[in-house]
Design a protein around this motif. Structure first.
Motif, mmCIF file in Angstrom:
data_model
loop_
_atom_site.group_PDB
_atom_site.id
_atom_site.type_symbol
_atom_site.label_atom_id
_atom_site.label_comp_id
_atom_site.label_asym_id
_atom_site.label_seq_id
_atom_site.Cartn_x
_atom_site.Cartn_y
_atom_site.Cartn_z
ATOM 1 N N HIS A 74 0.831 -1.222 0.000
ATOM 2 C CA HIS A 74 0.000 0.000 0.000
ATOM 3 C C HIS A 74 0.860 1.264 0.000
ATOM 4 C CE1 HIS A 74 -2.973 -3.019 0.759
ATOM 5 N NE2 HIS A 74 -2.352 -3.376 1.869
ATOM 6 N N ASP A 75 2.168 1.115 -0.295
ATOM 7 C CA ASP A 75 3.112 2.240 -0.383
ATOM 8 C C ASP A 75 3.347 2.929 0.958
ATOM 9 O OD1 ASP A 75 3.470 1.857 -3.186
ATOM 10 O OD2 ASP A 75 1.569 2.874 -3.533
ATOM 11 N N ASP A 76 3.114 2.207 2.078
ATOM 12 C CA ASP A 76 3.574 2.701 3.385
ATOM 13 C C ASP A 76 5.050 2.333 3.488
ATOM 14 O OD1 ASP A 76 1.053 3.609 4.211
ATOM 15 O OD2 ASP A 76 0.471 1.569 4.776
ATOM 16 N N PHE A 77 5.781 3.063 4.325
ATOM 17 C CA PHE A 77 7.225 2.828 4.411
ATOM 18 C C PHE A 77 7.646 2.830 5.876
ATOM 19 C CE2 PHE A 77 11.714 3.458 3.863
ATOM 20 C CZ PHE A 77 11.996 2.813 2.660
ATOM 21 N N GLU A 128 25.380 10.205 -4.332
ATOM 22 C CA GLU A 128 25.971 9.752 -5.603
ATOM 23 C C GLU A 128 25.071 8.716 -6.292
ATOM 24 O OE1 GLU A 128 29.985 8.313 -5.255
ATOM 25 O OE2 GLU A 128 30.516 9.982 -3.926
ATOM 26 N N MET A 129 24.509 7.811 -5.479
ATOM 27 C CA MET A 129 23.684 6.723 -6.029
ATOM 28 C C MET A 129 22.211 7.100 -6.133
ATOM 29 S SD MET A 129 25.849 4.278 -6.454
ATOM 30 C CE MET A 129 25.016 2.726 -6.543
ATOM 31 N N LEU A 130 21.765 8.007 -5.243
ATOM 32 C CA LEU A 130 20.334 8.316 -5.108
ATOM 33 C C LEU A 130 20.136 9.825 -5.103
ATOM 34 C CD1 LEU A 130 20.210 5.787 -2.242
ATOM 35 C CD2 LEU A 130 18.772 5.458 -4.246
ATOM 36 N N TYR A 177 14.174 6.252 -0.046
ATOM 37 C CA TYR A 177 15.309 5.379 -0.375
ATOM 38 C C TYR A 177 16.613 6.070 0.018
ATOM 39 C CZ TYR A 177 11.926 2.594 -3.012
ATOM 40 O OH TYR A 177 10.848 1.817 -3.368
ATOM 41 N N PHE A 178 16.690 7.368 -0.258
ATOM 42 C CA PHE A 178 17.866 8.156 0.133
ATOM 43 C C PHE A 178 17.979 8.212 1.665
ATOM 44 C CE2 PHE A 178 19.486 12.283 1.566
ATOM 45 C CZ PHE A 178 20.753 12.297 1.005
ATOM 46 N N GLN A 179 16.865 8.525 2.359
ATOM 47 C CA GLN A 179 16.890 8.602 3.835
ATOM 48 C C GLN A 179 17.311 7.268 4.455
ATOM 49 O OE1 GLN A 179 12.957 9.760 5.071
ATOM 50 N NE2 GLN A 179 12.970 11.582 3.787
ATOM 51 N N ALA A 184 29.643 1.323 3.612
ATOM 52 C CA ALA A 184 29.239 2.092 2.425
ATOM 53 C C ALA A 184 28.486 1.227 1.410
ATOM 54 C CB ALA A 184 30.465 2.707 1.765
ATOM 55 N N ASN A 185 28.582 -0.113 1.523
ATOM 56 C CA ASN A 185 27.857 -1.001 0.604
ATOM 57 C C ASN A 185 26.342 -0.843 0.713
ATOM 58 O OD1 ASN A 185 29.805 -2.552 -0.895
ATOM 59 N ND2 ASN A 185 30.402 -3.467 1.060
ATOM 60 N N PHE A 186 25.883 -0.261 1.839
ATOM 61 C CA PHE A 186 24.436 -0.093 2.000
ATOM 62 C C PHE A 186 23.858 0.891 0.978
ATOM 63 C CE2 PHE A 186 24.917 -2.349 5.936
ATOM 64 C CZ PHE A 186 23.687 -2.966 6.106
ATOM 65 N N THR A 187 24.725 1.699 0.360
ATOM 66 C CA THR A 187 24.231 2.562 -0.729
ATOM 67 C C THR A 187 23.699 1.686 -1.869
ATOM 68 O OG1 THR A 187 26.435 2.677 -1.719
ATOM 69 C CG2 THR A 187 25.828 4.459 -0.222
ATOM 70 N N MET A 188 24.355 0.526 -2.088
ATOM 71 C CA MET A 188 23.935 -0.392 -3.159
ATOM 72 C C MET A 188 22.593 -1.046 -2.838
ATOM 73 S SD MET A 188 26.227 -0.066 -5.380
ATOM 74 C CE MET A 188 25.717 -1.361 -6.491
ATOM 75 N N ALA A 189 22.343 -1.286 -1.544
ATOM 76 C CA ALA A 189 21.072 -1.929 -1.151
ATOM 77 C C ALA A 189 19.900 -1.015 -1.494
ATOM 78 C CB ALA A 189 21.085 -2.233 0.347
ATOM 79 N N ALA A 190 20.010 0.261 -1.124
ATOM 80 C CA ALA A 190 18.920 1.211 -1.407
ATOM 81 C C ALA A 190 18.786 1.433 -2.906
ATOM 82 C CB ALA A 190 19.182 2.530 -0.686
ATOM 83 N N HIS A 191 19.929 1.512 -3.610
ATOM 84 C CA HIS A 191 19.896 1.730 -5.059
ATOM 85 C C HIS A 191 19.232 0.545 -5.759
ATOM 86 C CE1 HIS A 191 21.730 1.640 -9.171
ATOM 87 N NE2 HIS A 191 21.316 2.891 -9.137
ATOM 88 N N GLY A 192 19.565 -0.689 -5.333
ATOM 89 C CA GLY A 192 18.960 -1.897 -5.927
ATOM 90 C C GLY A 192 17.450 -1.922 -5.701
#
Length: 342
Positions: free
Chosen positions: A124-127, A293-295, A301-303, A315-323
């Motif tokens: 339902h697009d809640d986050f 850089e990624m978002l 997703y950025f937050q 820093a690999n967690f940037t890839m998780a949000a980007h994926g």
């Protein structure tokens, strides 16, 4: 339950409508369809196709300004020989095709994702950002069971990440045998637990298939028989899960199956405020620069990325949000809902 007969009679009545009285004939066909479903109401009470038909008729009558009372279509003459051109001969293990045949329109879809700390985007697009340690069901319905197991991101940390995913595709008539998929950190197989890469020996076995998009990093499972696609990824020391499911499939559960993070988000007692992020291994400004850089869009997703990089120091967690954002871009039925701002 004779709902398929009602469906095929409706399709036959609307197949060749043309000319100025098209709308009148269409309304007649819808009223006939409605009468037919009412006659099957008692025997079809628990049938998914029946409930879809009833809702579909209501929507179509409103869209076409049809009155509930009025003339109906003349009954279709019964063919003398068995008719093998109807729904039964369609590939019933292709959900999109059979839904289109039954309802005259494509199905609706929903998207859910779990990634990072874990952050949950519900159907339902809640986050929510969740504390959930241990095993929690993301989905639990008539077709699918998905469980995520979380562990602390570091010793003594409040933050948790998904370290294991178990996905069960429940067996379905002529389509598939029950299949189990399991992924753990550093073990993202491109096969089900029994070593197979499809739904087994049944006639529609190929309607469930698994493929590797990036070795050890990204696996995609397509379940055509239920109109569902799942992506499993590993980024750094965490797993993420994304799904695009037919709405009818996502809703096929009972009141007892009420704990599903994809449906209700995480329980209130398990929610974390992302504004608590700023005590951690990495300064918030450094994390913001890495995530930017990624978002480039400062949405949830950025937050989430900032929160994860600060709390984990990874820093690999940037890839998780980007994926997760890339999966949403592909899976979301409505592109306008891609970015959520909180």
């Amino acid at each position: 339950c004779k709902i398929l007969r009602c469906n095929s009679e409706y399709v036959a009545a609307t197949l060749n409508l043309r000319g100025s009285n098209r709308n009148v004939a269409y309304c007649n066909a819808l009223r006939s369809y409605s009468h037919c479903t009412r006659k099957t109401a008692r025997t079809c009470r628990g049938d998914l196709a029946y409930h879809s038909a009833v809702h579909g008729i209501e929507d179509l009558m409103i869209q076409n300004n049809c009155s509930k009372e009025g003339p109906t279509s003349p009954p279709r003459p019964r063919p003398p020989a068995p008719n093998h051109q109807g729904f039964e001969s369609l590939d019933i293990c292709n959900y999109e095709k059979s839904f289109l045949y039954k309802h005259g329109q494509p199905p609706s879809y929903q998207h859910c994702a779990a990634f990072g700390d874990p952050h949950i985007r519900t159907f339902h697009d809640d986050f929510h950002t969740c504390r959930v340690e241990g095993s929690w069901p993301l989905l639990d319905n008539d077709y699918l069971f998905v469980q995520a197991t979380s562990s602390p991101v570091a010793k003594g940390s409040n933050a948790t990440v998904t370290s294991k995913l178990t996905i069960i595709f429940k067996n379905m008539k002529e389509c598939i045998d029950q299949k189990v998929y399991q992924a753990e950190i550093d073990n993202l197989p491109a096969a089900f637990e029994d070593g197979s890469v499809n739904g087994g020996e049944r006639p529609g076995g190929s309607s469930l298939a698994i493929r590797e998009r990036s070795p050890g990093r990204h696996v995609e499972i397509r379940a055509e028989y239920i109109g569902t696609t799942i992506a499993v990824r590993q980024a750094g020391r965490q797993l993420s899960f994304s799904i695009r499911a037919a709405e009818e499939v996502a809703r096929a559960f009972t009141e007892e199956q009420d704990l599903q993070l994809c449906v209700g988000g995480c329980p209130r007692s398990q929610r974390i405020s992302r504004s608590e992020c700023c005590r951690g291994h990495v300064a918030a400004e450094t994390a913001r620069a890495l995530c930017k850089e990624m978002l480039p869009v400062e949405d949830v997703y950025f937050q989430s990325c900032v929160f994860d990089v600060v709390t984990s120091g990874d820093a690999n967690f940037t890839m998780a949000a980007h994926g997760a954002l890339e999966d949403a871009r592909v899976f979301l039925p409505n592109a306008e809902k891609l970015h959520i701002f909180q």
